[in-house]
Write an enzyme that holds these catalytic residues in place. Structure first.
Site, PDB file in Angstrom:
ATOM      1  N   PHE A 273       0.786  -1.281  -0.005  1.00 63.66           N
ATOM      2  CA  PHE A 273       0.021  -0.024  -0.141  1.00 63.66           C
ATOM      3  C   PHE A 273       1.009   1.229   0.275  1.00 63.66           C
ATOM      4  O   PHE A 273       0.424   2.334  -0.209  1.00 63.66           O
ATOM      5  CB  PHE A 273      -0.830   0.153   1.338  1.00 63.66           C
ATOM      6  CG  PHE A 273      -0.444   0.539   2.516  1.00 63.66           C
ATOM      7  CD1 PHE A 273       0.450  -0.596   3.474  1.00 63.66           C
ATOM      8  CD2 PHE A 273      -0.373   1.752   2.769  1.00 63.66           C
ATOM      9  CE1 PHE A 273       1.069   0.134   4.390  1.00 63.66           C
ATOM     10  CE2 PHE A 273       0.147   2.404   3.975  1.00 63.66           C
ATOM     11  CZ  PHE A 273       0.886   1.449   4.891  1.00 63.66           C
ATOM     12  N   LYS A 274       2.074   1.220   0.523  1.00 62.08           N
ATOM     13  CA  LYS A 274       3.029   2.382   0.460  1.00 62.08           C
ATOM     14  C   LYS A 274       3.013   2.852  -0.948  1.00 62.08           C
ATOM     15  O   LYS A 274       3.570   4.113  -0.801  1.00 62.08           O
ATOM     16  CB  LYS A 274       4.342   2.050   1.131  1.00 62.08           C
ATOM     17  CG  LYS A 274       3.972   1.486   2.669  1.00 62.08           C
ATOM     18  CD  LYS A 274       5.247   1.632   3.519  1.00 62.08           C
ATOM     19  CE  LYS A 274       4.564   1.552   4.932  1.00 62.08           C
ATOM     20  NZ  LYS A 274       4.537  -0.139   5.043  1.00 62.08           N
TER      21      LYS A 274
END
Ligand SMILES: *Cc1c(COP(=O)(O)O)cnc(C)c1O
Length: 453
Positions: A105-106
């Site tokens: 998700f980063k």
């Protein structure tokens, strides 16, 4: 929008100043002076808008007057050629945040951050060095986001031997303007070193420094967009079809969405940047009922929510290594916006052991044909534990339950495959595995970092 430090309210700086500095001069974190509500027309169409348009509307008020609308629009389009599908699995919805280039998700925060830095520093001649401490996924996402950006170089610090071989290749396999330091210590050590370097007057005189950790507002704010988009769709009773990277076994049914209305999100958490972004989305008006702060045995925040006492502790190594954080940096930001009572009204905490994580990975694959990575399994199991304890009912009024899936299971194949069998590998990961990692080993001492810089 103006930004202030969490420490003593000092600051009153612009978005550019807050983003490029990373940390406030007093060591605090920058917070916006307000969390502005979505315009009515946006709020009522979150369930049907394109992801890029939601990202644009989410970020716009936080960068107003500094990044012109057409530039912001271009940025979100180039940052997000992928989206965040909300797919049904078993009795809940999985918000898949791993369809980006590093499969975690980063990417959502890092890709916007890199683009905003490049724009905000246009015309500057002095080169900038971005420092980033990573427990695994941040480093890869930041390296990918900044790779090839002129005038900016990146140094990634990661705990030696505590990231997966694939993560190491993502961090240390790019070269060019990206360099990697393998620190003989824990993630907390890496974080401490970055903080110390950023505060070092001598170093600051020599180079323009910034940090790319989730303490940076330019990473935090874009993450609110996927909460708003998913909450809008959940409220409307809609889900998405599987994407290329959806880790579902062949022939497994996707199950059906159960109910509609305001969603409760279970958020696998370490430094609590992700959950803080969720709180921003909720405050902006996204239809979110509550959050579950899901951690591994590094249970600082669940314990705080329970007792009201905030006690940091040394981090312990677990299967969900990106969440091995004993002193979550974004807690300071959460508590700048919300008191303990306010947090307790919308967040329930639960922690999950490695044994439970393993069982969950095995069971969800066997029963529902869906592969969870160890972090997402913590999110899944935390919701079960709260449900058993009936704690969840206190914050949730029967709406859908969403679990944030923060990484693709193929990133943690060495844990997942013995429990769940072969995981389908997305194209971006197959490509990363072909790279060679090249990093320098340093002891966990500030003098060693300063020398390396
Ligand atoms: C970084 C990370 C987390 C923790 O996110 P925070 O914002 O630090 O709470 C969870 N899962 C994965 C896979 C991560 O990379």
């Amino acid at each position: 929008m103006r930004y202030y430090s969490t420490r003593n309210g000092a600051g009153n700086v612009s978005f550019a100043e807050a983003a490029l500095a990373g940390l406030a001069p007093d060591g605090g974190l920058f917070v916006p002076e307000e969390i502005p509500p979505y315009p009515k027309a946006v709020k009522s169409s979150l369930g049907s808008m394109d992801y890029r348009d939601i990202a644009f509307e989410t970020i716009k008020p936080y960068v107003r007057t500094e990044i012109p609308d057409p530039v912001l629009e271009e940025m979100v389009h180039s940052a997000y050629p992928f989206t965040a599908p909300l797919v049904p699995a078993g009795d809940r919805l999985v918000l898949e945040l791993f369809h980006g280039p590093t499969a975690a998700f980063k990417d959502f925060g890092a890709r916007f951050m890199a683009r905003s830095f490049a724009f905000l520093r246009r015309g500057e001649s002095k080169p900038m060095r971005v420092l980033v401490a990573t427990s695994g996924d941040t480093g890869g996402a930041v390296a990918d986001g900044f790779f090839g950006v002129p005038g900016i170089s990146v140094t990634v610090l990661y705990p030696k031997g505590r990231v997966s071989p694939l993560q190491e290749r993502q961090i240390a396999g790019l070269g060019a303007n990206i360099s990697a330091l393998a620190v003989e210590g824990s993630f907390d050590d890496c974080q401490r070193l970055v903080k110390a370097a950023l505060a070092d007057e001598d170093l600051r005189r020599r180079m323009v420094l910034s940090s790319a950790n989730s303490i940076n507002v330019s990473r935090l704010i874009p993450q609110a967009a996927y909460y708003a988009a998913a909450a809008g769709r959940a409220e409307a009773g809609r889900t998405d079809p599987d994407g290329e990277a959806t880790p579902r076994a062949k022939g497994a049914a996707g199950d059906r969405m159960q109910g509609s209305g305001a969603v409760t999100f279970s958020v696998p958490s370490g430094n609590f940047g992700n959950l803080t972004a969720g709180l921003y989305a909720m405050k902006m008006g996204a239809p979110i009922a509550a959050f579950i702060a899901a951690t591994n045995i590094n249970r600082t925040v669940p314990d705080y929510l329970e007792s009201g006492e905030y006690k940091t502790r040394p981090s312990q190594a677990t299967l969900s290594s990106a969440m091995d954080v004993g002193a979550p940096s974004n807690f300071e930001r959460m508590s700048a916006h919300f008191s303990w009572e306010e947090m307790r009204r919308v967040i329930r905490g639960a922690f999950v052991t490695d044994e439970e994580t393993r069982k969950t990975i095995e069971e969800i694959r066997r029963v529902h044909g869906y592969f969870l990575d160890p972090h997402s399994a913590v999110g899944w199991k935390a919701a079960d534990k709260l449900r058993e304890a009936e704690g969840l009912q206190a914050v949730k009024a029967g709406g859908p339950l969403g679990v944030l899936s923060t990484a693709h299971p193929a990133k943690f194949a060495e844990t997942v495959e013995p429990l769940a069998g072969p995981v389908p590998v997305p194209a971006v990961l197959a490509k990363a595995m072909e790279r060679a990692a090249d990093s320098r080993i340093i002891p966990a001492e500030i003098s060693a970092l300063l020398e390396a810089l």
